[in-house]
Enzyme design. Structure first.
Site, PDB file in Angstrom:
ATOM      1  N   ASN A 266      -3.002  -4.965  13.586  1.00 35.45           N
ATOM      2  CA  ASN A 266      -4.421  -4.568  13.630  1.00 35.45           C
ATOM      3  C   ASN A 266      -5.162  -5.244  14.780  1.00 35.45           C
ATOM      4  OD1 ASN A 266      -4.560  -2.587  11.608  1.00 35.45           O
ATOM      5  ND2 ASN A 266      -4.644  -4.158  10.008  1.00 35.45           N
TER       6      ASN A 266
ATOM      7  N   HIS B 177      -6.728 -11.292  -0.060  1.00 37.53           N
ATOM      8  CA  HIS B 177      -6.053 -10.785   1.148  1.00 37.53           C
ATOM      9  C   HIS B 177      -6.809 -11.303   2.383  1.00 37.53           C
ATOM     10  CE1 HIS B 177      -3.740  -8.456   3.817  1.00 37.53           C
ATOM     11  NE2 HIS B 177      -3.827  -7.265   3.274  1.00 37.53           N
TER      12      HIS B 177
ATOM     13  N   TYR C 188      -7.367  -7.829   8.534  1.00 39.83           N
ATOM     14  CA  TYR C 188      -8.484  -7.236   7.794  1.00 39.83           C
ATOM     15  C   TYR C 188      -9.674  -8.203   7.787  1.00 39.83           C
ATOM     16  CZ  TYR C 188      -4.987  -3.743   6.846  1.00 39.83           C
ATOM     17  OH  TYR C 188      -4.016  -2.777   7.015  1.00 39.83           O
TER      18      TYR C 188
ATOM     19  N   THR D  59       0.851  -1.186   0.000  1.00 40.30           N
ATOM     20  CA  THR D  59       0.000   0.000   0.000  1.00 40.30           C
ATOM     21  C   THR D  59       0.886   1.235   0.000  1.00 40.30           C
ATOM     22  OG1 THR D  59      -1.820  -1.103   1.103  1.00 40.30           O
ATOM     23  CG2 THR D  59      -1.659   1.273   1.426  1.00 40.30           C
TER      24      THR D  59
ATOM     25  N   ASN E 238      -3.257 -10.076   7.920  1.00 41.61           N
ATOM     26  CA  ASN E 238      -2.974  -8.771   8.530  1.00 41.61           C
ATOM     27  C   ASN E 238      -4.145  -8.081   9.229  1.00 41.61           C
ATOM     28  OD1 ASN E 238      -0.529  -9.389   7.439  1.00 41.61           O
ATOM     29  ND2 ASN E 238      -0.541  -7.804   5.861  1.00 41.61           N
TER      30      ASN E 238
HETATM   31  C1  LIG Z   1       4.568   0.325   3.048  1.00 37.60           C
HETATM   32  C2  LIG Z   1       3.977  -1.053   3.227  1.00 37.60           C
HETATM   33  C3  LIG Z   1       2.731  -1.330   2.690  1.00 37.60           C
HETATM   34  C4  LIG Z   1       2.171  -2.616   2.779  1.00 37.60           C
HETATM   35  N1  LIG Z   1       0.978  -2.890   2.176  1.00 37.60           N
HETATM   36  C5  LIG Z   1       0.486  -4.160   2.157  1.00 37.60           C
HETATM   37  C6  LIG Z   1      -0.680  -4.486   1.424  1.00 37.60           C
HETATM   38  O1  LIG Z   1      -1.277  -3.650   0.739  1.00 37.60           O
HETATM   39  N2  LIG Z   1      -1.125  -5.774   1.482  1.00 37.60           N
HETATM   40  C7  LIG Z   1      -0.474  -6.735   2.211  1.00 37.60           C
HETATM   41  O2  LIG Z   1      -0.912  -7.888   2.230  1.00 37.60           O
HETATM   42  N3  LIG Z   1       0.655  -6.443   2.904  1.00 37.60           N
HETATM   43  C8  LIG Z   1       1.157  -5.198   2.876  1.00 37.60           C
HETATM   44  N4  LIG Z   1       2.337  -4.926   3.515  1.00 37.60           N
HETATM   45  C9  LIG Z   1       3.117  -6.030   4.085  1.00 37.60           C
HETATM   46  C10 LIG Z   1       4.167  -6.512   3.082  1.00 37.60           C
HETATM   47  O3  LIG Z   1       3.559  -7.086   1.935  1.00 37.60           O
HETATM   48  C11 LIG Z   1       5.099  -7.567   3.705  1.00 37.60           C
HETATM   49  O4  LIG Z   1       4.319  -8.643   4.179  1.00 37.60           O
HETATM   50  C12 LIG Z   1       5.918  -7.007   4.851  1.00 37.60           C
HETATM   51  O5  LIG Z   1       6.528  -5.763   4.493  1.00 37.60           O
HETATM   52  C13 LIG Z   1       7.005  -7.997   5.280  1.00 37.60           C
HETATM   53  O6  LIG Z   1       7.844  -8.352   4.182  1.00 37.60           O
HETATM   54  P1  LIG Z   1       9.283  -7.676   3.964  1.00 37.60           P
HETATM   55  O7  LIG Z   1      10.079  -7.975   5.221  1.00 37.60           O
HETATM   56  O8  LIG Z   1       9.872  -8.278   2.736  1.00 37.60           O
HETATM   57  O9  LIG Z   1       9.056  -6.189   3.821  1.00 37.60           O
HETATM   58  C14 LIG Z   1       2.882  -3.640   3.475  1.00 37.60           C
HETATM   59  C15 LIG Z   1       4.126  -3.335   4.052  1.00 37.60           C
HETATM   60  C16 LIG Z   1       4.674  -2.067   3.915  1.00 37.60           C
HETATM   61  C17 LIG Z   1       6.030  -1.801   4.503  1.00 37.60           C
END
Ligand SMILES: Cc1cc2nc3c(=O)[nH]c(=O)nc-3n(C[C@H](O)[C@H](O)[C@H](O)COP(=O)(O)O)c2cc1C
Length: 354
Positions: free
Chosen positions: A230, A170, A175, A30, A173
């Site tokens: 959340n 989805h 939701y 996001t 997290n």
């Molecule tokens: C800025 C940001 C936005 C995110 N938006 C979403 C999202 O829209 N949908 C989702 O399932 N997870 C979202 N996440 C979680 C990421 O997809 C991911 O699960 C999380 O960052 C952990 O992975 P990483 O360590 O590779 O960053 C978001 C994380 C960040 C940092």
């Protein structure tokens, strides 16, 4: 010794009908750059096009209905204007040889009246307020649950019209779907609450509805069994998610996308468990996520039942992540101040390798 460049992380992978160029997946992120009307903006086209060398892009979460929105400027996939704007994005990614799935989202109680149509109270399985700056949601009536399933179905159809290669549900997290799964947020007394089978019903019905639209090989699902983000928890997450995975196995989905980490500290003394057991239980394509880097991704793909690894944070600032990994190039740091919302700065101006 094999050099890391020969790792299967860099080899192509057959995902459903598609051949991905590599197993480095862009996780859903996001970034809150859609218009106030929840329509993708031209800068989003540049952003996704820049990242087309990922084996697969999973789009930022996109609400399946106006009711499904919980933040300003997140994109929707429920009207024609949104479909047209997304189509330009998917065309641009395809022109660069990339693949892109859309993440289908309903936030449930993680919303506010000012983000809801007619300033309505956000909906949830039960009227239980999340910690923080939220109000107590309204529990969905049994009759309304069919319309939620229908919203996911219509959104899946819209994603097809918008030229996506598939969709990800989805269910992670904290939701709406996760709120139905967990007994901290679901106190319903009908067929969608109580037993594990009842709490999992909505997620599975949504999945089946979306599979009817797309075919099972173009539908993925995201779960986050140990993530309290959340304000969500469960009295027995291991039993709950074991059941969910047993039910998902025969559906032969394109993949299971597992958030293996906790994004926030644990709630009270809610039980934690090792998600490795779920990884072994799942029979299809497993996409691992949560804190991976090049070294750990190579390791799990070579040594564990993991086919794909997704990267979130790293994709914010590194649009050419596969090339950086392959060349052992340095990674750009993320500008925290421009993560969510704003303009092109900290969005489409991160430097590529030269
Ligand atoms: C800025 C940001 C936005 C995110 N938006 C979403 C999202 O829209 N949908 C989702 O399932 N997870 C979202 N996440 C979680 C990421 O997809 C991911 O699960 C999380 O960052 C952990 O992975 P990483 O360590 O590779 O960053 C978001 C994380 C960040 C940092």
């Amino acid at each position: 010794m094999k050099s890391s460049q020969q790792s299967p992380l860099f080899s192509s992978f057959k995902l459903g009908p598609y051949t991905l160029n590599n197993r480095i997946i862009m996780a859903p992120l996001t970034r809150s750059r859609a218009s106030d009307e929840q329509v993708p903006q031209p800068m989003m086209l540049t952003y996704y096009e820049q990242r087309a060398s990922a084996g697969l892009i999973i789009s930022e979460a996109s609400q399946v209905s106006a009711q499904g929105a919980g933040y300003a400027n997140t994109p929707g996939i429920y009207n024609d204007e949104q479909i047209i704007a997304w189509k330009q994005i998917t065309d641009a990614v395809h022109d660069k040889g990339g693949r892109i799935f859309l993440q289908l989202w309903h936030v449930g109680r993680i919303s506010k009246p000012e983000l809801q149509p007619n300033n309505a109270t956000p909906v949830a399985p039960s009227a239980i307020k999340p910690a923080g700056d939220y109000i107590t949601p309204r529990a969905l009536e049994l009759e309304e649950i069919n319309s939620i399933i229908n919203d996911f179905r219509l959104a899946a159809e819209n994603a097809k019209k918008a030229g996506f290669d598939g969709v990800e549900i989805h269910a992670a997290n904290g939701y709406l779907l996760d709120q139905f799964l967990r007994d901290s947020t679901n106190h319903r007394g009908d067929s969608y609450g109580g037993s594990i089978a009842n709490r999992a019903r909505l997620t599975l019905e949504v999945t089946k509805a979306v599979v009817e639209v797309w075919g099972s090989d173009k539908v993925g699902i995201r779960l986050s069994p140990i993530n309290p983000f959340n304000d969500i928890s469960d009295s027995n997450p291991e039993a709950l998610f074991t059941y969910v995975i047993e039910q998902l196995n025969p559906l032969n989905l394109a993949y299971l996308h597992m958030v293996e980490m906790a994004m926030t500290p644990p709630i009270d003394d809610s039980p934690v468990f090792d998600v490795a057991s779920l990884k072994k239980l799942y029979q299809g394509v497993y996409m691992a996520n949560g804190g991976y880097n090049k070294t750990t991704a190579i390791d799990v793909i070579e040594n564990e039942p993991v086919e794909l690894v997704s990267f979130g944070e790293l994709y914010i600032a590194n649009l050419d992540l596969p090339a950086r990994f392959r060349n052992n190039a340095p990674l750009n740091p993320v500008d925290e101040s421009t993560k969510y919302g704003g303009n092109e700065k900290g969005y489409i101006d991160y430097p590529a390798l030269v």
